[in-house]
Design a protein around this motif. Structure first.
Motif, PDB file in Angstrom:
ATOM      1  N   ILE A  71       0.859  -1.185   0.000  1.00 13.34           N
ATOM      2  CA  ILE A  71       0.000   0.000   0.000  1.00 13.34           C
ATOM      3  C   ILE A  71       0.895   1.235   0.000  1.00 13.34           C
ATOM      4  N   THR A  72       0.477   2.253  -0.723  1.00  7.70           N
ATOM      5  CA  THR A  72       1.220   3.511  -0.753  1.00  7.70           C
ATOM      6  C   THR A  72       0.351   4.639  -0.210  1.00  7.70           C
ATOM      7  N   ILE A  99      -2.389   8.023   6.606  1.00 10.93           N
ATOM      8  CA  ILE A  99      -1.782   6.794   7.115  1.00 10.93           C
ATOM      9  C   ILE A  99      -2.813   5.969   7.873  1.00 10.93           C
ATOM     10  N   GLN A 100      -3.632   6.640   8.692  1.00 13.17           N
ATOM     11  CA  GLN A 100      -4.624   5.904   9.474  1.00 13.17           C
ATOM     12  C   GLN A 100      -5.658   5.233   8.579  1.00 13.17           C
ATOM     13  N   ASP A 101      -6.022   5.892   7.486  1.00 12.11           N
ATOM     14  CA  ASP A 101      -6.957   5.259   6.558  1.00 12.11           C
ATOM     15  C   ASP A 101      -6.361   3.988   5.964  1.00 12.11           C
ATOM     16  N   ILE A 126       4.058  15.922   5.374  1.00 20.00           N
ATOM     17  CA  ILE A 126       3.796  16.115   6.799  1.00 20.00           C
ATOM     18  C   ILE A 126       2.394  15.600   7.074  1.00 20.00           C
ATOM     19  N   TYR A 127       2.304  14.516   7.799  1.00 19.87           N
ATOM     20  CA  TYR A 127       1.035  13.849   8.079  1.00 19.87           C
ATOM     21  C   TYR A 127       0.605  14.227   9.493  1.00 19.87           C
ATOM     22  N   PHE A 128      -0.279  15.209   9.572  1.00 16.87           N
ATOM     23  CA  PHE A 128      -0.754  15.686  10.876  1.00 16.87           C
ATOM     24  C   PHE A 128      -1.936  14.817  11.290  1.00 16.87           C
ATOM     25  N   GLU A 129      -1.651  13.735  11.991  1.00 19.80           N
ATOM     26  CA  GLU A 129      -2.701  12.812  12.412  1.00 19.80           C
ATOM     27  C   GLU A 129      -2.177  11.928  13.537  1.00 19.80           C
ATOM     28  N   ILE A 187       7.106  12.889   7.713  1.00 19.94           N
ATOM     29  CA  ILE A 187       6.921  13.340   9.094  1.00 19.94           C
ATOM     30  C   ILE A 187       5.499  13.044   9.559  1.00 19.94           C
ATOM     31  N   ILE A 188       5.405  12.291  10.653  1.00 15.82           N
ATOM     32  CA  ILE A 188       4.122  12.039  11.306  1.00 15.82           C
ATOM     33  C   ILE A 188       4.106  12.891  12.570  1.00 15.82           C
TER      34      ILE A 188
END
Length: 662
Positions: free
Chosen positions: A369-370, A382-384, A405-408, A430-431
Motif C-alpha cells: 500500500i502507498t 496513514i490511518q486510513d 507532513i502527516y498531521f494525524e 513526518i508524522i
C-alpha cells in the motif's frame, strides 16, 4: 525586521512619488479586480499602483481590515494616516474576503513584476493566517481575537475556506499563485491545511446521527453551530456547506473520512435544494428595492441560507432575532438587503459526479500500500491505510509513505500486526500531532492518551520516518508509544520533550536501530525490554534520560549499545536514568557519553529502596561523561563476562531483526 525596513522604504518612496493610475478600474468592485482581470493586466502600471495602496493598508501584524475598496486613489494625507495606523491590528480579519483578496492580488502582481516587496507583503499575510489558526484547526473571524461571536470558527462568506484555498495553493505549488515559500514555511502550511480539514470534519453537523452540512459559525470549543448577529441564528447553511464541499473535492486522493463527509453533504444538499422558485428584484412605487419569489419550472435550484437544525426547514429573521417561516414576514430592509436564497451551491452538485468518477481505485495487491499526500498513492492518510488493512494477516503488509507532513494521530491496533511502515526520507516523511497532558485533560493518566503514534500490533516496523509530538515543552507529551512485542524501529527520528518515547507491556520486546531520540525529562520510559543500538540520544535540557519501570522478574529493561548521548554545550546536568518503579533496569554498553552527563550518573528519585532493588549498569563507555570515578555507589560497572549477557539473542530471543520481520 528586514521586512519592515523594506516596506517602510518602499512606502516612503510611494508617498513621495504618488501618481497611481486608476482610470480604468474605478467603476469596478475590488473583488472583480482581484479575480477577473486579464492575467496580463496585473503587470501594468495601473495594477502596481493599486498594489502599492494594498501595501499601505496592510497592518504590521500582516492582516487587513475589511470592506475597503483598495483600488480607490488616496490623498497624501490619507497615505500618511495609513502609515501611522500600521500598528493598529484590532480589526484585522478574514471576513468578507479581507486579507484573502489582498494576498491573491499581491501574488498576481508579483508573478508579473517579480517585485520582492509584493512577495514580502504576501508572506507577512501568510504568517498572519498561520498565527490566527486555533490549535483545533479552525479560524476565528477576527485576529487578534475580539469579544463576541467573532471568536467562533467562521465559514460564513467563505472566510475559513478562503484561507485554506491559499494554503492549498501554496502546498501544491500552484502556478497561478506565483509565489514559492521556503521548506520550513511549506511544512507549516501543510500542517495548517491538514488541521483545517480535521476541523471541518469535526464540525459537520449530525441530525439523529446522520451527517448533514455546516453552519456559518461553529463554537470554537464545542464545534456546535453558533449564533452571530441577531438575525444569524444557529442553523445549517446551504451556501457555506457548498463552499466546504467544493474545497474537500479538490483534495487529491482524499481519505475515507473526507469521502464520507462529501457524500453525506451532497446527499443533504440534494435533499434540501428548492426547485421551481425564481427570485425577482424590482423597485416599489416609493423607489425602494424589493424582491419576491415566483414559481418558475425553469429556474435553477436554490438553497436557503439558514435552515433549522432539526428539520432543515428554511427560516428568516429580522433584527429582533425572531424566526419567521416566510420571507414576506420580515421587514423590507432585511428582505431586500440580505441574500436569503442562493443558487451558488449548484456548483458543488454539478462537480460531484466528476469528483466521484475521478476517485482512484486502490492497488490490487493488498499487501503493498502507498500513502501519499499528492494523490499519487492508494491513500492520503496513514490511518486510513491502516484501517483498510487485513486483520491478523498471514503475510507482512508494507505501507510505503511518501514524503509529506502527516498531521494525524496514528493507532496500529492489536489486530493489525506485521505491518511495515517505510518512509521515503526520514527527514521529509513526518508524522506529527500535538496532544499533551493538559491538552487532552483526561485526568491523572492523561499522559497515556497523548501519543502521536500508538503501536499495539505485534511485529510492527517503522523505517525512514520522523515521529514527533510538536506541542512543545509543556509537560508530558508522548511522540511514540509501543505496547507490542517484536517491533523494530530503525533509521527514524523520534522527537519530543518530556516523555517522548513510552515502551510498555510486560514481556514485550522492541529494537531501536540507528534512531535519533530527543527529549527533556524521562524521555525514554516504561516497563518493556528495549534494545537501542547505534542510536543518538539527544537531551534538550538538564534532567533525566530514562525512567524505567521494569517488572521484578524481567531480566532486561532498557539496554543501550554503541549509542551516542549528546546535548548542546549549555546543557551540563543530565542523569542517565532514575527508577520510575523500584525494579528498574537500565544499562549502557560501549556508548559515547557527552560532557552533559553528571559525574554521579544516576538518581534514585528519592526512593532509597530503589538503590538496592534497581539495576543500573555501565560497560566500557567513552566520552567526557563516561568517567565512573564519582558514580553513585549503588550503580554497577560490568565485567567482560557480565557484559556478554547483553547479546541480542539473550535479550530479544532472536539472532537478527529479520526473524521479527518475516
Amino acid at each position: 525586521m528586514m521586512y519592515f525596513k523594506q516596506i517602510f522604504i518602499f512606502l516612503v518612496l510611494l508617498t513621495v512619488s504618488g501618481g497611481n493610475a486608476y482610470s480604468q478600474v474605478l467603476d469596478l468592485s475590488w473583488k472583480h479586480i482581484v479575480q477577473d482581470m486579464d492575467a496580463s493586466w496585473y503587470g501594468t502600471e495601473e495594477a502596481q499602483g493599486i498594489a502599492n495602496t494594498v501595501l499601505l493598508y496592510q497592518k504590521n501584524i500582516g492582516g487587513w481590515h475589511k470592506n475597503i475598496a483598495m483600488h480607490k486613489p488616496l490623498s497624501e494625507e490619507e497615505k500618511q494616516n495609513l502609515i501611522a495606523s500600521k500598528p493598529d491590528a484590532d480589526r484585522c480579519t478574514i471576513d468578507n474576503g479581507a486579507t484573502y483578496l489582498e494576498m491573491i492580488f499581491l501574488s498576481k502582481v508579483y508573478k508579473k513584476t517579480k517585485n520582492e516587496v509584493y512577495k514580502s507583503a504576501f508572506l507577512k499575510g501568510l504568517e498572519y493566517l498561520l498565527e490566527a489558526q486555533y490549535p483545533n484547526g479552525g479560524w476565528p473571524q477576527y485576529y487578534p481575537l475580539r469579544k463576541g461571536y467573532y471568536t467562533h470558527i467562521t465559514y460564513n462568506d467563505g472566510a475559513m475556506i478562503n484561507v485554506m484555498s491559499i494554503l492549498k495553493d501554496i502546498n501544491e505549488g500552484s502556478k497561478d499563485l506565483g509565489i514559492k515559500v521556503d521548506k520550513s514555511t511549506l511544512e507549516r502550511t501543510q500542517i495548517a491545511f491538514n488541521k483545517g480539514v480535521s476541523c471541518i470534519l469535526k464540525t459537520q453537523y449530525k441530525q439523529e446521527g446522520v451527517l448533514t452540512g455546516w453552519c456559518a459559525q461553529h463554537d470554537e470549543i464545542t464545534f456546535q453551530p453558533a449564533k452571530a448577529r441577531a438575525y444569524e441564528l444557529p442553523s445549517l447553511g446551504g451556501v457555506d456547506t457548498a463552499q466546504i464541499v467544493l474545497l474537500l473535492m479538490e483534495i487529491k486522493n482524499p481519505s475515507d473520512q473526507v469521502k464520507r463527509s462529501i457524500e453525506a453533504a451532497v446527499t443533504w444538499l440534494e435533499k434540501t435544494k428548492i426547485t421551481g422558485l425564481k427570485e425577482e428584484r424590482y423597485k416599489t412605487a416609493d423607489g425602494l428595492k424589493e424582491k419576491r419569489y415566483v414559481q418558475d419550472v425553469t429556474a435553477k435550484p436554490l438553497l436557503a441560507r439558514f435552515m433549522n437544525l432539526e428539520d432543515n426547514a428554511p427560516f428568516f429573521c429580522d433584527r429582533d432575532g425572531v424566526k419567521k417561516a416566510s420571507i414576506m414576514d420580515i421587514s423590507q430592509e432585511r428582505r431586500a438587503g440580505y441574500a436569503w436564497y442562493n443558487s451558488g451551491p449548484n456548483n458543488a452538485l454539478k462537480k460531484y459526479p466528476e469528483w466521484k468518477k475521478s476517485l482512484r481505485t486502490h492497488s490490487n495487491n493488498e499487501n503493498y500500500i502507498t500513502v501519499a499526500q499528492d494523490g499519487s498513492g492508494d491513500y492520503s492518510s496513514i490511518q486510513d491505510a491502516i484501517n483498510n488493512c487485513k486483520s491478523f494477516p498471514y503475510e507482512r503488509i508494507t505501507i510505503t509513505i511518501k514524503n509529506g507532513i502527516y498531521f494525524e494521530k496514528i493507532h496500529v491496533y492489536e489486530w493489525n500486526p506485521k505491518i511495515s511502515f517505510i518512509g521515503e526520507d526520514k527527514d521529509k516523511t513526518i508524522i506529527t500531532y500535538n496532544d499533551s497532558f493538559n491538552g487532552v485533560n483526561l485526568g491523572r493518566n492523561s499522559t497515556f492518551h497523548t501519543p502521536t503514534v500508538l503501536v499495539e500490533g505485534n511485529y510492527t516496523q517503522f523505517k525512514n520516518v520522523t515521529i514527533q509530538n510538536s506541542v512543545g515543552d509543556v509537560g508530558q507529551a508522548i511522540a511514540l508509544s509501543v505496547n507490542a512485542t517484536g517491533c523494530v524501529i530503525e533509521h527514524c527520528n523520534i522527537l519530543g520533550n518530556q516523555d517522548t518515547l513510552y515502551l510498555t507491556g510486560e514481556g514485550n520486546k522492541q529494537w531501536f536501530r540507528n534512531c535519533l531520540i530527543t527529549g527533556t525529562t524521562d524521555f525514554i520510559f516504561g516497563n518493556a525490554t528495549s534494545l537501542f543500538t547505534d542510536c543518538e540520544i539527544r537531551s534538550k535540557s538538564n534532567s533525566f534520560i530514562t525512567a524505567a519501570s521494569t517488572p521484578q522478574d524481567t531480566p532486561f529493561g532498557f539496554v543501550f549499545k554503541d549509542c551516542k548521548l549528546t546535548a548542546k554545550d549549555e546543557i551540563d546536568k543530565v542523569y542517565l536514568g532514575r527508577p520510575w518503579r523500584y525494579h528498574a533496569k537500565t544499562v549502557f554498553l560501549n556508548c559515547n557519553l557527552g560532557a552533559h552527563i553528571v559525574p554521579e550518573g544516576w538518581h534514585n528519585w528519592s526512593k532509597t529502596d530503589a538503590e538496592s532493588l534497581s539495576f543500573y549498569g555501565e560497560y566500557k563507555n567513552s566520552g567526557k561523561g563516561a568517567s565512573t570515578k564519582n558514580r553513585v555507589t549503588w550503580s554497577h560497572q560490568l565485567s567482560d563476562n557480565q557484559a556478554k549477557v547483553y547479546s541480542v539473542k539473550n535479550m530479544l530471543g532472536i539472532k537478527s531483526e529479520k526473524e521479527w520481520l518475516q
